[in-house]
Design an enzyme around this catalytic site. Structure first.
Site, short mmCIF file in Angstrom:
data_model
loop_
_atom_site.label_atom_id
_atom_site.label_comp_id
_atom_site.label_asym_id
_atom_site.label_seq_id
_atom_site.Cartn_x
_atom_site.Cartn_y
_atom_site.Cartn_z
N GLY A 102 0.85 -1.11 0.09
CA GLY A 102 0.00 0.04 0.07
C GLY A 102 0.84 1.27 0.21
O GLY A 102 2.06 1.36 0.40
N CYS A 149 6.57 0.24 6.96
CA CYS A 149 6.30 1.42 6.27
C CYS A 149 7.36 2.16 5.29
O CYS A 149 8.41 2.03 5.94
CB CYS A 149 5.82 2.56 7.29
N LEU A 150 7.02 2.35 4.17
CA LEU A 150 8.10 2.80 3.31
C LEU A 150 8.69 4.13 3.78
O LEU A 150 9.82 4.35 3.50
CB LEU A 150 7.16 3.29 1.87
N HIS A 198 -2.09 7.73 7.15
CA HIS A 198 -1.33 8.66 6.48
C HIS A 198 -1.91 9.88 5.96
O HIS A 198 -1.37 10.91 6.23
CB HIS A 198 -0.67 8.00 5.34
N GLN A 239 2.61 10.22 1.38
CA GLN A 239 3.83 9.69 1.42
C GLN A 239 4.96 10.17 0.41
O GLN A 239 6.22 9.87 0.25
CB GLN A 239 3.88 8.37 1.32
N HIS A 241 -3.87 1.53 7.90
CA HIS A 241 -2.44 2.00 7.83
C HIS A 241 -2.48 3.18 6.94
O HIS A 241 -1.80 4.35 7.31
CB HIS A 241 -1.44 0.84 7.41
N GLU A 242 -3.04 3.08 5.69
CA GLU A 242 -2.87 4.14 4.73
C GLU A 242 -3.68 5.20 5.09
O GLU A 242 -3.29 6.44 4.70
CB GLU A 242 -3.18 3.65 3.11
#
Lengths: 174, 165
Positions: free
Chosen positions: B47, B96-97, B142, B52, B138-139
């Site tokens: 995702g 996470c990225l 963000h 991000q 999670h997304e």
């Protein structure tokens, strides 16, 4: 030149040990890396990565007065500070049962046969002094299937009369 | 399509609350293509959220289809997503990225219903569970300037079965 050391400190627990130790290290120009502290059987225990330009003897001399004051055993080892290479666990085990000698050896022995790399292990003795129970959590990485791990652990579950729960961990990266 | 640069913690911009998309126009469609390209360039990642990559619009992409052991709805582009109901909870490991070289355990709702617009601007709604529901939560975090490291739970947990899938 900056060196990395692993500090091991053990002593009777009381409030403020981490604060006092880390203050001394900071004031001496040290930088802390990863650390793990646990209260084990009423004892304060900690392992701390320390980055500092001092030589090993200087680090020991730095800590000795505090160790005397706090009645801590201190051990210093020079290490390679290999940060930024975490390995993610792909399995988790919860083990519990009546406390008895040999649970850790049996469980980890079965895991080692499958080259299971333990990344984190925590255990507690709970229950009462008359009927103590042993509880252990293990996380680690193994390049094998869940069923092969289950098969490897199965004999000791009946042999030791313990409960072993095994779970896959699939880290969600978003 | 271009791969966009990922913002990395502690970049303050990751704390910014993203704004709703007003219209799904060519500019948004083009950005979604770039976001998809960016996601697909990250192996193992399921995702990504627009903030991000420094675009503070309420757009997320989730695609759990590479992990068929988990129930999923395939490749999802969700615009202005809203969780309309949630039920149950589960602890699972997340990474996470935007937070390289760290993973940790987070408590999330086990079941969710999410409403959004799809990439064509049509209303969509999904019922999800487990791993896919975790990815969506999670997304969406963000979009509200929250990171998984804000909600870590400790290691010494109870013996009850935890779903870390």
């Amino acid at each position: 030149m900056q060196n990395w050391y692993m500090l091991t400190l053990v002593g009777r627990d009381r409030p403020g040990i981490v604060a006092e130790v880390s203050r001394v290290l900071f004031d001496a120009g040290g930088n802390l890396g990863e650390a793990s502290m646990a209260r084990l059987g009423g004892n304060f225990t900690v392992m701390i990565m320390l980055q500092i330009s001092s030589e090993k003897e200087e680090v020991e001399n730095l800590l000795n007065p505090l160790a005397d004051q706090l009645k801590l055993f201190v051990h210093v080892d020079k290490i390679i500070g290999d940060l930024h290479h975490h390995v993610d666990p792909n399995f988790r085990l919860s083990v519990h049962g009546a406390d008895q000698a040999g649970i850790v050896a049996a469980v980890t022995g079965s895991l080692a046969l499958l080259e299971f790399n333990i990344l984190n292990l925590e255990s507690d003795v709970g229950g009462t002094p008359e009927k103590p129970i042993y509880i252990m959590h293990i996380e680690g990485f193994a390049d094998c299937s869940l069923s092969s791990l289950e098969k490897s652990l199965q004999p000791l579950i009946s042999e030791k009369g313990i409960v072993v729960h095994l779970f896959p961990i699939d880290t969600m990266v978003g | 399509m271009v791969q966009l640069e990922i913002l990395v913690y502690p970049d303050d911009r990751l704390r910014q609350v993203s704004q709703p998309v007003k219209a799904v126009d060519d500019k948004i469609t083009g950005f979604i293509a770039d976001l998809e390209e960016t996601l697909s360039s990250q192996p193992g990642c399921v995702g990504i959220a627009a903030p991000q990559v420094g675009n503070f619009l309420r757009i997320i992409i989730v695609d759990v289809s590479s992990r068929p052991q988990h129930k999923n709805h395939g490749h999802l582009v969700l615009i202005n997503p809203v969780i309309t109901s949630k039920k149950g909870s589960s602890v699972g490991r997340e990474g996470c990225l935007s937070v390289p070289d760290y993973t940790g355990k987070v408590n999330r709702s086990q079941f969710i219903e999410v409403k959004a617009l799809n990439r064509f601007g049509s209303k969509v709604a999904f019922q999800m569970e487990g791993y896919e529901a975790r990815a969506i939560q999670h997304e969406i975090d963000h979009l509200d300037g929250k990171l998984f490291i804000d909600n870590l739970v400790g290691n010494r947990n109870s013996l009850k079965k935890r779903n870390e899938l």
